[in-house]
Structure formats: C-alpha cells, structure tokens
Design a protein around this motif. Structure first.
Motif, PDB file in Angstrom:
ATOM      1  N   ASP A   1     -13.027 -39.887  47.453  1.00 12.33           N
ATOM      2  CA  ASP A   1     -11.985 -38.507  46.777  1.00 12.33           C
ATOM      3  C   ASP A   1     -12.014 -37.559  48.060  1.00 12.33           C
ATOM      4  O   ASP A   1     -11.463 -37.127  48.107  1.00 12.33           O
ATOM      5  CB  ASP A   1     -13.190 -37.317  45.969  1.00 12.33           C
ATOM      6  CG  ASP A   1     -13.413 -38.356  44.794  1.00 12.33           C
ATOM      7  OD1 ASP A   1     -12.579 -39.073  44.289  1.00 12.33           O
ATOM      8  OD2 ASP A   1     -14.255 -38.077  43.202  1.00 12.33           O
TER       9      ASP A   1
ATOM     10  N   ALA B   1      -8.648 -36.680  50.003  1.00 14.52           N
ATOM     11  CA  ALA B   1      -8.703 -34.742  50.382  1.00 14.52           C
ATOM     12  C   ALA B   1      -9.022 -34.161  51.606  1.00 14.52           C
ATOM     13  O   ALA B   1      -8.543 -33.155  51.462  1.00 14.52           O
ATOM     14  CB  ALA B   1      -9.743 -34.684  48.889  1.00 14.52           C
TER      15      ALA B   1
ATOM     16  N   GLN C   1      -5.310 -31.711  52.189  1.00 18.27           N
ATOM     17  CA  GLN C   1      -6.258 -30.497  51.662  1.00 18.27           C
ATOM     18  C   GLN C   1      -7.106 -29.914  52.043  1.00 18.27           C
ATOM     19  O   GLN C   1      -6.559 -28.779  51.931  1.00 18.27           O
ATOM     20  CB  GLN C   1      -6.215 -30.816  50.103  1.00 18.27           C
ATOM     21  CG  GLN C   1      -5.554 -30.843  48.862  1.00 18.27           C
ATOM     22  CD  GLN C   1      -5.679 -31.196  47.761  1.00 18.27           C
ATOM     23  OE1 GLN C   1      -6.331 -32.105  47.342  1.00 18.27           O
ATOM     24  NE2 GLN C   1      -5.415 -29.967  46.949  1.00 18.27           N
TER      25      GLN C   1
ATOM     26  N   GLU D   1     -19.895 -32.504  47.524  1.00 13.17           N
ATOM     27  CA  GLU D   1     -19.915 -32.158  46.501  1.00 13.17           C
ATOM     28  C   GLU D   1     -19.339 -30.666  46.807  1.00 13.17           C
ATOM     29  O   GLU D   1     -18.415 -30.126  46.538  1.00 13.17           O
ATOM     30  CB  GLU D   1     -21.030 -31.783  45.165  1.00 13.17           C
ATOM     31  CG  GLU D   1     -21.114 -33.351  44.417  1.00 13.17           C
ATOM     32  CD  GLU D   1     -22.101 -34.170  43.718  1.00 13.17           C
ATOM     33  OE1 GLU D   1     -22.255 -34.332  43.133  1.00 13.17           O
ATOM     34  OE2 GLU D   1     -23.567 -32.818  44.753  1.00 13.17           O
TER      35      GLU D   1
ATOM     36  N   LEU E   1     -16.265 -30.568  48.280  1.00 11.43           N
ATOM     37  CA  LEU E   1     -14.815 -30.689  47.358  1.00 11.43           C
ATOM     38  C   LEU E   1     -15.143 -30.002  46.717  1.00 11.43           C
ATOM     39  O   LEU E   1     -13.385 -29.932  46.079  1.00 11.43           O
ATOM     40  CB  LEU E   1     -14.957 -31.668  46.842  1.00 11.43           C
ATOM     41  CG  LEU E   1     -15.128 -33.224  47.355  1.00 11.43           C
ATOM     42  CD1 LEU E   1     -15.244 -35.049  47.258  1.00 11.43           C
ATOM     43  CD2 LEU E   1     -13.487 -33.205  48.015  1.00 11.43           C
ATOM     44  N   ALA E   2     -15.995 -28.746  46.083  1.00  9.15           N
ATOM     45  CA  ALA E   2     -15.562 -28.046  44.690  1.00  9.15           C
ATOM     46  C   ALA E   2     -15.545 -27.069  45.830  1.00  9.15           C
ATOM     47  O   ALA E   2     -14.134 -25.937  44.763  1.00  9.15           O
ATOM     48  CB  ALA E   2     -17.383 -26.739  45.005  1.00  9.15           C
ATOM     49  N   LYS E   3     -15.133 -26.636  47.301  1.00  4.90           N
ATOM     50  CA  LYS E   3     -13.884 -25.260  47.929  1.00  4.90           C
ATOM     51  C   LYS E   3     -12.395 -25.673  46.452  1.00  4.90           C
ATOM     52  O   LYS E   3     -11.323 -25.175  47.113  1.00  4.90           O
ATOM     53  CB  LYS E   3     -14.182 -25.399  49.077  1.00  4.90           C
ATOM     54  CG  LYS E   3     -15.094 -25.218  49.439  1.00  4.90           C
ATOM     55  CD  LYS E   3     -15.317 -25.576  50.376  1.00  4.90           C
ATOM     56  CE  LYS E   3     -17.201 -24.941  51.653  1.00  4.90           C
ATOM     57  NZ  LYS E   3     -17.267 -24.345  52.893  1.00  4.90           N
ATOM     58  N   LEU E   4     -11.980 -26.883  47.247  1.00 10.27           N
ATOM     59  CA  LEU E   4     -10.311 -27.116  45.935  1.00 10.27           C
ATOM     60  C   LEU E   4     -10.321 -26.630  45.209  1.00 10.27           C
ATOM     61  O   LEU E   4      -9.238 -26.799  44.280  1.00 10.27           O
ATOM     62  CB  LEU E   4      -9.964 -28.406  46.545  1.00 10.27           C
ATOM     63  CG  LEU E   4     -10.606 -29.677  47.886  1.00 10.27           C
ATOM     64  CD1 LEU E   4     -10.376 -31.050  48.286  1.00 10.27           C
ATOM     65  CD2 LEU E   4      -9.090 -28.558  49.014  1.00 10.27           C
ATOM     66  N   LYS E   5     -11.185 -26.785  44.182  1.00 11.15           N
ATOM     67  CA  LYS E   5     -11.585 -26.597  42.658  1.00 11.15           C
ATOM     68  C   LYS E   5      -9.983 -24.889  42.584  1.00 11.15           C
ATOM     69  O   LYS E   5     -11.365 -23.693  43.423  1.00 11.15           O
ATOM     70  CB  LYS E   5     -12.327 -26.851  41.452  1.00 11.15           C
ATOM     71  CG  LYS E   5     -12.541 -28.577  41.673  1.00 11.15           C
ATOM     72  CD  LYS E   5     -13.549 -28.758  40.915  1.00 11.15           C
ATOM     73  CE  LYS E   5     -13.957 -30.167  40.946  1.00 11.15           C
ATOM     74  NZ  LYS E   5     -14.942 -30.630  40.387  1.00 11.15           N
TER      75      LYS E   5
END
Length: 145
Positions: A60, A64, A67, A138, A141-145
């Motif tokens: 992931d 990403a 991005q 985690e 990657l949570a910054k992309l949500k």
C-alpha cells in the motif's frame, strides 16, 4: 444407620482439619530451559500474525508513494526508509524463525540457556521493529484518508 449418622459429623471435622506438619505440598518446578522456550515462542506467536498486514502495508505504501510525495505528506526518502523498515521487519521474523529452528528444533529441543536467552532477546527486538514499522506506516497512510 444410626451409627453412621453419628459418625458423619466426626468424619466431616477430620476432613476439614489442617494438614499435618511434615506433609509436603506439591510444588511444580519449571525447567528454566523450557520456560525460556515458552517465553520466546509466546512472543513469536504474538507477533507472527503481523507479517501479513506488514506485507500489505508495504504494498500500500509503495502504491501510494506518488500521492504521499505529491501531497507533501512525506519525502521520497522517508517513504523509501519506511518501506525498507517494513521489509526488514518481516525478514527479521523469517531469520529469527530460521535461527530458532536451527538452534532448538533441529537439535531435538536441546539448547543452552544462553542460546535461548539470545533467541528470546532477538524475538523481542523483532517484535519491537515490527510493531514500530507497522504503526508508522499506518499513520502515514492514514494521512491520505
């Protein structure tokens, strides 16, 4: 029958009495070697299920990457470092399992206390690295949500 009923309270009182002095209580001693094996394997069993999620997080993160860099959430170097940590975390678990198999399993469970202490310390470090890398990935990657 009448005598039996009269003896019943007496039998009950004797059965409730304290144990006699000199009677030894059963104490189960745990072999220190077995204790170390059990502790090391318990840590392994706790962390082993993280291998799949860590591998997925690495994929992931790699997917990403554009991005994250484009959104200025992380530099390309930070992502490369984290991806490397995720990969290293899983590799360290594989190495530990191989070391345990070599030092303990293939020797029919015979290993020195020193060897087992080393394996336990190593798996504790593996756990620390896996949990840290997973948490960091985690969070990024949570910054992309």
């Amino acid at each position: 029958m009448r005598y039996f009923l009269m003896l019943l309270p007496v039998l009950f009182l004797f059965s409730c009495g304290e144990s006699k002095q000199g009677e030894s209580e059963t104490v189960i001693e745990v072999d220190p070697i077995e204790k170390l094996k059990n502790e090391a394997i318990a840590i392994h069993d706790e962390v082993m299920p993280l291998m799949g999620p860590i591998d997925k997080l690495k994929k992931d993160l790699d997917a990403a990457k554009e991005q994250l860099v484009g959104g200025e959430f992380a530099s390309e170097e930070e992502i490369q470092d984290l991806s490397g940590r995720l990969h290293a975390a899983n590799e360290s678990m594989m190495k530990w399992m191989n070391d345990y198999a070599t030092e303990v399993v293939r020797k029919d469970g015979v290993a020195s206390e020193e060897t087992l202490e080393g394996l336990k310390t190593a798996v504790e470090k593996v756990k620390e690295n896996m949990e840290s890398a997973k948490t960091d990935a985690e969070a990024l990657l949570a910054k992309l949500k």
